[in-house]
Design an enzyme around this catalytic site. Structure first.
Site, PDB file in Angstrom:
ATOM      1  N   SER A   1       1.056  -0.952  -0.438  1.00  0.00           N
ATOM      2  CA  SER A   1       0.008  -0.172  -0.035  1.00  0.00           C
ATOM      3  C   SER A   1       0.596   1.251  -0.583  1.00  0.00           C
ATOM      4  CB  SER A   1      -1.051  -0.357   1.193  1.00  0.00           C
ATOM      5  OG  SER A   1      -0.266   0.005   2.564  1.00  0.00           O
TER       6      SER A   1
ATOM      7  N   LYS B   1      10.923  -6.571   4.279  1.00  0.00           N
ATOM      8  CA  LYS B   1      11.006  -5.643   2.780  1.00  0.00           C
ATOM      9  C   LYS B   1      11.929  -4.650   2.067  1.00  0.00           C
ATOM     10  CE  LYS B   1       7.237  -3.060   3.360  1.00  0.00           C
ATOM     11  NZ  LYS B   1       7.225  -1.834   2.800  1.00  0.00           N
TER      12      LYS B   1
ATOM     13  N   ASN C   1      12.339   3.647   0.357  1.00  0.00           N
ATOM     14  CA  ASN C   1      13.766   3.112   0.425  1.00  0.00           C
ATOM     15  C   ASN C   1      13.538   2.300  -1.005  1.00  0.00           C
ATOM     16  OD1 ASN C   1      13.756   1.837   3.199  1.00  0.00           O
ATOM     17  ND2 ASN C   1      11.011   2.197   2.876  1.00  0.00           N
TER      18      ASN C   1
END
Length: 338
Positions: free
Chosen positions: A143, A196, A261
């Site tokens: 999301s 992640k 990221n």
């Protein structure tokens, strides 16, 4: 049924989740430390630093007074960055005590606490005594605030050791563009959400270096294997990592320009120094600190995580990215099942 909800943290994700809840008919108060941000949200109904010209519902109240935000709240949603979770929770406790409140606690942050390596639900459990809270639920999955804001189709997970609590959060958020599934593997959902971000740094770096889709697919696939190995060693269920909070979140974070990221890794791949990347981003890059936690946990658990180690070497030991990639490719051949 209308529910009174306090959202703590007015960044992109917190403010957009607050917007979703208002649109779903709930009474929502949003907390920020910054008076100018509160004034902007209340008067212009925008949050320019985080969300550009996106228009928030006028019914959304934004306040700097934490006690006022928490008053009569049946649900408290933490969306502050991971490093701030403990300090904000510590501020919440005396207010809940004074108000004789016991709300459901939800968090939508992703990461691990530095040094302790605690998951966010563990921080909240340790910080907020049981008399002042109900169950703890983690809201996680693929999301981006920017896409939820424009009502793009989004599917995420509400995870708790209490299925009833997860189902309560599911009902609060569900609508025709925001679908929520439940999961009782709180450990796996939180670890997948945290780890992640480390792999996303690597995916961005590959893009910045000019590598193609083959390399990106390889990184994501083998990165998921690493995440799963460490997660299972820490008590997670293996199947969680092929769900929304595992492979789903990994895909979106490793491929989207909305991912901080990924953008940070992309700049590192282009040759920027880490200090410059952090300064330019202007928002928390969770994967940087999470990488250190993952590296330390893997060593403590004796889990092989070569991609994570390579990213750690780049971030914390100023290793050359291209040399780390070469070292990964020249490792001894192994079975894919490991």
């Amino acid at each position: 049924m209308k529910t009174t909800i306090a959202v703590l943290g007015a960044g992109s994700w917190g403010s957009v989740l607050a917007s979703v809840l208002v649109q779903n008919g709930h009474q929502v108060r949003l907390w920020t430390r910054h008076p100018q941000q509160a004034a902007e949200l209340n008067n212009q109904h925008t949050n320019q630093h985080y969300m550009g010209d996106y228009q928030y519902p006028p019914q959304l109240q934004t306040l700097t007074n934490l006690a006022a935000v928490l008053k009569n709240a049946e649900v408290v949603l933490f969306t502050v960055p991971t490093p701030a979770i403990r300090s904000v929770a510590e501020q919440v406790v005396p207010i809940l005590h004074a108000q004789k409140a016991c709300p459901l606690i939800v968090h939508a942050s992703k990461g691990l606490e530095q040094q302790t390596h605690l998951r966010i639900s563990e921080i909240l459990t340790a910080t907020i005594p049981a008399p002042y809270r109900q169950e703890i639920v983690a809201l996680s999955g693929p999301s981006h605030a920017e896409e939820v804001a424009r009502k793009d189709i989004t599917l995420i997970t509400a995870a708790s050791t209490s299925l009833a609590a997860a189902q309560q959060v599911q009902r609060l958020f569900m609508n025709n563009y925001f679908r929520v599934y439940t999961n009782t593997d709180l450990i796996g959902v939180e670890l997948g959400a945290a780890f992640k971000n480390v792999i996303a740094l690597g995916a961005g770096a590959l893009h910045g270096l000019g590598y193609g889709d083959d390399a990106k697919a390889a990184l994501m696939t083998r990165g998921l294997a690493e995440i799963s190995r460490l997660g299972v060693a820490l008590g997670a269920q293996p199947l969680t990592f092929i769900g929304l909070s595992g492979v789903g979140d990994l895909i979106v974070t490793c491929t989207s320009i909305h991912s901080r990221n990924w953008r940070a890794g992309n700049q590192l791949g282009q040759g920027k120094k880490l200090t410059a990347v952090i300064k330019d981003m202007g928002m928390v890059i969770e994967g940087i600190k999470t990488c250190q936690s993952a590296y330390e946990l893997a060593r403590a658990q004796n889990i092989d995580m070569p991609i994570t180690e390579a990213i750690y070497h780049v971030l914390y030991e100023q290793a050359d990215i291209k040399q780390e990639i070469t070292a990964l490719m020249q490792r001894e051949g192994k079975s894919e099942s490991y």
